[in-house]
Design a protein around this motif. Structure first.
Motif, PDB file in Angstrom:
ATOM      1  N   GLY A   1     -22.257  26.984  48.428  1.00 31.34           N
ATOM      2  CA  GLY A   1     -22.758  25.951  49.313  1.00 31.34           C
ATOM      3  C   GLY A   1     -22.247  26.037  50.728  1.00 31.34           C
ATOM      4  O   GLY A   1     -22.874  25.541  51.652  1.00 31.34           O
ATOM      5  N   ALA A   2     -21.079  26.671  50.902  1.00 35.21           N
ATOM      6  CA  ALA A   2     -20.454  26.709  52.215  1.00 35.21           C
ATOM      7  C   ALA A   2     -19.978  28.127  52.503  1.00 35.21           C
ATOM      8  O   ALA A   2     -19.728  28.921  51.593  1.00 35.21           O
ATOM      9  CB  ALA A   2     -19.285  25.729  52.281  1.00 35.21           C
ATOM     10  N   ARG A   3     -19.818  28.414  53.781  1.00 36.81           N
ATOM     11  CA  ARG A   3     -19.477  29.767  54.240  1.00 36.81           C
ATOM     12  C   ARG A   3     -18.367  30.436  53.424  1.00 36.81           C
ATOM     13  O   ARG A   3     -18.501  31.598  53.048  1.00 36.81           O
ATOM     14  CB  ARG A   3     -19.119  29.705  55.723  1.00 36.81           C
ATOM     15  CG  ARG A   3     -18.709  31.032  56.337  1.00 36.81           C
ATOM     16  CD  ARG A   3     -18.624  30.916  57.851  1.00 36.81           C
ATOM     17  NE  ARG A   3     -18.066  32.121  58.462  1.00 36.81           N
ATOM     18  CZ  ARG A   3     -18.285  32.483  59.714  1.00 36.81           C
ATOM     19  NH1 ARG A   3     -19.050  31.754  60.491  1.00 36.81           N
ATOM     20  NH2 ARG A   3     -17.756  33.585  60.213  1.00 36.81           N
ATOM     21  N   PRO A   4     -17.257  29.751  53.102  1.00 41.37           N
ATOM     22  CA  PRO A   4     -16.202  30.438  52.338  1.00 41.37           C
ATOM     23  C   PRO A   4     -16.651  30.914  50.959  1.00 41.37           C
ATOM     24  O   PRO A   4     -16.064  31.833  50.397  1.00 41.37           O
ATOM     25  CB  PRO A   4     -15.107  29.371  52.214  1.00 41.37           C
ATOM     26  CG  PRO A   4     -15.358  28.418  53.328  1.00 41.37           C
ATOM     27  CD  PRO A   4     -16.849  28.392  53.495  1.00 41.37           C
ATOM     28  N   ASN A   5     -17.701  30.262  50.407  1.00 39.46           N
ATOM     29  CA  ASN A   5     -18.175  30.652  49.073  1.00 39.46           C
ATOM     30  C   ASN A   5     -18.862  32.008  49.063  1.00 39.46           C
ATOM     31  O   ASN A   5     -18.790  32.748  48.072  1.00 39.46           O
ATOM     32  CB  ASN A   5     -19.190  29.640  48.538  1.00 39.46           C
ATOM     33  CG  ASN A   5     -18.629  28.281  48.225  1.00 39.46           C
ATOM     34  OD1 ASN A   5     -19.379  27.317  48.108  1.00 39.46           O
ATOM     35  ND2 ASN A   5     -17.322  28.159  48.084  1.00 39.46           N
ATOM     36  N   PHE A   6     -19.570  32.319  50.134  1.00 44.65           N
ATOM     37  CA  PHE A   6     -20.498  33.445  50.087  1.00 44.65           C
ATOM     38  C   PHE A   6     -19.776  34.778  49.899  1.00 44.65           C
ATOM     39  O   PHE A   6     -20.252  35.658  49.185  1.00 44.65           O
ATOM     40  CB  PHE A   6     -21.369  33.465  51.338  1.00 44.65           C
ATOM     41  CG  PHE A   6     -22.110  32.168  51.559  1.00 44.65           C
ATOM     42  CD1 PHE A   6     -22.658  31.481  50.492  1.00 44.65           C
ATOM     43  CD2 PHE A   6     -22.235  31.625  52.822  1.00 44.65           C
ATOM     44  CE1 PHE A   6     -23.325  30.280  50.678  1.00 44.65           C
ATOM     45  CE2 PHE A   6     -22.900  30.418  53.026  1.00 44.65           C
ATOM     46  CZ  PHE A   6     -23.444  29.748  51.950  1.00 44.65           C
ATOM     47  N   MET A   7     -18.618  34.929  50.561  1.00 48.49           N
ATOM     48  CA  MET A   7     -17.861  36.170  50.389  1.00 48.49           C
ATOM     49  C   MET A   7     -17.342  36.313  48.961  1.00 48.49           C
ATOM     50  O   MET A   7     -17.087  37.419  48.493  1.00 48.49           O
ATOM     51  CB  MET A   7     -16.672  36.209  51.346  1.00 48.49           C
ATOM     52  CG  MET A   7     -17.064  36.277  52.808  1.00 48.49           C
ATOM     53  SD  MET A   7     -17.303  34.632  53.507  1.00 48.49           S
ATOM     54  CE  MET A   7     -15.620  34.213  53.976  1.00 48.49           C
ATOM     55  N   LYS A   8     -17.187  35.190  48.275  1.00 46.69           N
ATOM     56  CA  LYS A   8     -16.616  35.220  46.928  1.00 46.69           C
ATOM     57  C   LYS A   8     -17.657  35.445  45.853  1.00 46.69           C
ATOM     58  O   LYS A   8     -17.348  36.003  44.790  1.00 46.69           O
ATOM     59  CB  LYS A   8     -15.864  33.907  46.686  1.00 46.69           C
ATOM     60  CG  LYS A   8     -14.714  33.706  47.661  1.00 46.69           C
ATOM     61  CD  LYS A   8     -14.170  32.285  47.653  1.00 46.69           C
ATOM     62  CE  LYS A   8     -13.166  32.090  48.787  1.00 46.69           C
ATOM     63  NZ  LYS A   8     -12.695  30.702  48.911  1.00 46.69           N
ATOM     64  N   ILE A   9     -18.909  35.021  46.109  1.00 41.08           N
ATOM     65  CA  ILE A   9     -19.928  35.184  45.065  1.00 41.08           C
ATOM     66  C   ILE A   9     -20.647  36.516  45.143  1.00 41.08           C
ATOM     67  O   ILE A   9     -21.150  37.000  44.123  1.00 41.08           O
ATOM     68  CB  ILE A   9     -20.969  34.043  45.101  1.00 41.08           C
ATOM     69  CG1 ILE A   9     -21.802  34.096  46.384  1.00 41.08           C
ATOM     70  CG2 ILE A   9     -20.308  32.686  44.906  1.00 41.08           C
ATOM     71  CD1 ILE A   9     -23.084  33.290  46.315  1.00 41.08           C
ATOM     72  N   ALA A  10     -20.688  37.137  46.329  1.00 43.46           N
ATOM     73  CA  ALA A  10     -21.447  38.389  46.472  1.00 43.46           C
ATOM     74  C   ALA A  10     -21.007  39.456  45.462  1.00 43.46           C
ATOM     75  O   ALA A  10     -21.855  40.048  44.779  1.00 43.46           O
ATOM     76  CB  ALA A  10     -21.342  38.909  47.906  1.00 43.46           C
ATOM     77  N   PRO A  11     -19.704  39.732  45.322  1.00 42.89           N
ATOM     78  CA  PRO A  11     -19.318  40.774  44.366  1.00 42.89           C
ATOM     79  C   PRO A  11     -19.492  40.354  42.906  1.00 42.89           C
ATOM     80  O   PRO A  11     -19.681  41.212  42.039  1.00 42.89           O
ATOM     81  CB  PRO A  11     -17.839  41.018  44.697  1.00 42.89           C
ATOM     82  CG  PRO A  11     -17.369  39.752  45.321  1.00 42.89           C
ATOM     83  CD  PRO A  11     -18.544  39.210  46.079  1.00 42.89           C
ATOM     84  N   ILE A  12     -19.458  39.054  42.640  1.00 44.15           N
ATOM     85  CA  ILE A  12     -19.676  38.588  41.263  1.00 44.15           C
ATOM     86  C   ILE A  12     -21.126  38.847  40.855  1.00 44.15           C
ATOM     87  O   ILE A  12     -21.402  39.321  39.742  1.00 44.15           O
ATOM     88  CB  ILE A  12     -19.334  37.090  41.140  1.00 44.15           C
ATOM     89  CG1 ILE A  12     -17.862  36.859  41.438  1.00 44.15           C
ATOM     90  CG2 ILE A  12     -19.676  36.572  39.742  1.00 44.15           C
ATOM     91  CD1 ILE A  12     -17.496  35.404  41.635  1.00 44.15           C
ATOM     92  N   ILE A  13     -22.043  38.550  41.771  1.00 41.75           N
ATOM     93  CA  ILE A  13     -23.454  38.833  41.493  1.00 41.75           C
ATOM     94  C   ILE A  13     -23.650  40.327  41.244  1.00 41.75           C
ATOM     95  O   ILE A  13     -24.352  40.730  40.301  1.00 41.75           O
ATOM     96  CB  ILE A  13     -24.326  38.344  42.663  1.00 41.75           C
ATOM     97  CG1 ILE A  13     -24.362  36.815  42.682  1.00 41.75           C
ATOM     98  CG2 ILE A  13     -25.743  38.908  42.566  1.00 41.75           C
ATOM     99  CD1 ILE A  13     -25.051  36.224  43.891  1.00 41.75           C
TER     100      ILE A  13
ATOM    101  N   MET B   1     -12.772  37.649  47.226  1.00 43.38           N
ATOM    102  CA  MET B   1     -13.043  37.793  48.660  1.00 43.38           C
ATOM    103  C   MET B   1     -12.589  39.156  49.163  1.00 43.38           C
ATOM    104  O   MET B   1     -13.187  39.726  50.075  1.00 43.38           O
ATOM    105  CB  MET B   1     -12.347  36.683  49.449  1.00 43.38           C
ATOM    106  CG  MET B   1     -12.875  36.562  50.862  1.00 43.38           C
ATOM    107  SD  MET B   1     -12.594  34.959  51.592  1.00 43.38           S
ATOM    108  CE  MET B   1     -10.881  35.116  52.031  1.00 43.38           C
ATOM    109  N   ILE B   2     -11.557  39.697  48.532  1.00 47.12           N
ATOM    110  CA  ILE B   2     -11.085  41.030  48.911  1.00 47.12           C
ATOM    111  C   ILE B   2     -12.032  42.098  48.369  1.00 47.12           C
ATOM    112  O   ILE B   2     -12.193  43.160  48.986  1.00 47.12           O
ATOM    113  CB  ILE B   2      -9.641  41.251  48.418  1.00 47.12           C
ATOM    114  CG1 ILE B   2      -8.731  40.157  48.982  1.00 47.12           C
ATOM    115  CG2 ILE B   2      -9.146  42.635  48.815  1.00 47.12           C
ATOM    116  CD1 ILE B   2      -8.804  39.976  50.500  1.00 47.12           C
ATOM    117  N   ASP B   3     -12.697  41.821  47.250  1.00 46.29           N
ATOM    118  CA  ASP B   3     -13.750  42.728  46.786  1.00 46.29           C
ATOM    119  C   ASP B   3     -14.788  42.913  47.887  1.00 46.29           C
ATOM    120  O   ASP B   3     -15.200  44.039  48.213  1.00 46.29           O
ATOM    121  CB  ASP B   3     -14.457  42.155  45.554  1.00 46.29           C
ATOM    122  CG  ASP B   3     -13.620  42.182  44.295  1.00 46.29           C
ATOM    123  OD1 ASP B   3     -12.413  42.456  44.386  1.00 46.29           O
ATOM    124  OD2 ASP B   3     -14.178  41.911  43.210  1.00 46.29           O
ATOM    125  N   THR B   4     -15.225  41.799  48.453  1.00 47.71           N
ATOM    126  CA  THR B   4     -16.231  41.857  49.517  1.00 47.71           C
ATOM    127  C   THR B   4     -15.682  42.559  50.749  1.00 47.71           C
ATOM    128  O   THR B   4     -16.359  43.396  51.360  1.00 47.71           O
ATOM    129  CB  THR B   4     -16.700  40.440  49.874  1.00 47.71           C
ATOM    130  OG1 THR B   4     -17.432  39.903  48.765  1.00 47.71           O
ATOM    131  CG2 THR B   4     -17.585  40.433  51.110  1.00 47.71           C
TER     132      THR B   4
END
Length: 363
Positions: free
Chosen positions: A8-20, A177-180
């Motif tokens: 929902g917010a900017r900090p989330n996006f870096m964290k979900i990209a590698p999970i997807i 976030m480090i994955d991204t």
């Protein structure tokens, strides 16, 4: 299994990209796992949301709740009501939330109150101890009702165990976030300001400020900004300005020849600046993780941090919010005496794969 991934917010996006990406990889390998991406709409500004989806290769959300705007309570309520309707129409096996924003807490509550749907929290267990921060309340509430806890550090593990969480529900996996960061590092690109100002590596400073304790009171913000400008020895100060801060800076009227306030940047452009900076001055938690991995000196203008490993292991120093701490820190920086950091355990770019492996075992 169907996993709802909440962002929902900017900090989330870096964290979900590698999970997807990890879920897609597992599915291609024949594993029984798929996801549904739920965007709550908490951040709706183009630079705060849209650019991140494009740059990080995040697919268009399956559902956008469009719950942006309003007070904390109004936004929380809107997200809960709209996500509950989604859950009633199509129940997932697991709701996966990340970080500590309003969306994290709100969707967790909706899931647990509606037939006790399982919740997994990525970045669980981190604590600042500062209950004036909305994020701390979000963390505490989310972890109080979470089923599975994915952690970034041993400190987080300890916090959860002290709260009575059984070891069997805690999974120390590292930092998504480090994955991204490690995946995208080859794609970092110069922002326009690089050539406009003729910036050179290690000859400028990046700064960000957005926390209410720093930016919501004119006199305090003026003193902080003056201390940073006076201590910077004329090096360019590149300041991508958060919308919250922009409003206050207009009334404060801080100006200096080396202070360059610019619009928010995309992920790839911002981290290009951070990677090549002499130092970063910030009140963000996530940026301290990125500077630690990129070995960039970082000064945090907060009295506490939920990421102590960035200080004990990494390149970050917690200066507090009193401007008197700023000149001595800059003296250490310019004397080339800044501490040499290291990278915390499991911040290796492989966290998301570990998370998906755990989920497949659990379900």
């Amino acid at each position: 299994m169907l996993v709802d991934i909440i962002a929902g917010a900017r900090p989330n996006f870096m964290k979900i990209a590698p999970i997807i990406a990890a879920i897609k990889k597992a599915a291609l390998e024949g594993k029984d796992i798929k996801y549904r991406l739920i965007h709550t709409g908490q951040h709706y500004d183009k630079k705060m949301s849209g650019d991140f989806f494009e740059q990080l290769g995040i697919p268009e959300p399956d559902i956008n709740l469009e719950a942006g705007g309003g007070t904390q309570a109004e936004q929380t309520a809107a997200i809960m009501i709209r996500y509950e309707k989604v859950l009633m129409e199509h129940r997932p096996d697991l709701v996966l939330v990340v970080g500590d924003v309003t969306s994290t807490m709100a969707c967790s509550i909706s899931a647990k109150k509606l037939n006790n749907i399982k919740v997994a929290h990525i970045e669980a267990g981190i604590r600042s101890g500062d209950w004036t921060m909305p994020e701390e309340i979000n963390r505490m509430v989310t972890d109080a009702i979470t089923d599975y806890f994915f952690t970034t550090s041993e400190t987080a593990n300890i916090n959860l165990k002290k709260a009575g969480i059984d070891d069997s529900r805690i999974f120390f996996v590292g930092n998504t976030m480090i994955d991204t960061l490690l995946t995208q590092m080859p794609n970092f690109k110069e922002p326009p300001v690089w050539n406009e100002l003729g910036l050179k590596p290690k000859e400028y400073i990046v700064m960000t400020l957005h926390r209410p304790a720093n930016v919501d009171e004119e006199d305090g913000l003026r003193k902080l900004m003056s201390a940073i400008v006076d201590s910077s020895r004329g090096l360019p100060l590149i300041f991508p300005v958060h919308p919250r801060t922009a409003k206050m800076l207009k009334s404060v009227g801080i100006e200096a020849p080396n202070l360059h306030m610019i619009d928010p940047l995309g992920y790839l452009e911002f981290n290009y600046l951070v990677q090549h900076a002499k130092a970063v001055v910030t009140d963000s938690g996530g940026i301290t993780e990125e500077t630690t991995v990129m070995n960039v000196p970082c000064m945090t203008l907060r009295n506490n941090t939920e990421r102590p490993e960035t200080c004990t292991i990494g390149t970050n120093e917690l200066l507090g919010t009193d401007p008197v701490a700023i000149p001595p820190a800059f003296d250490i920086l310019f004397n080339n005496e800044w501490k040499k950091g290291a990278i915390p355990d499991l911040w290796d770019g492989k966290t998301s794969g570990r998370i998906v492996d755990v989920l497949l075992r659990l379900f």
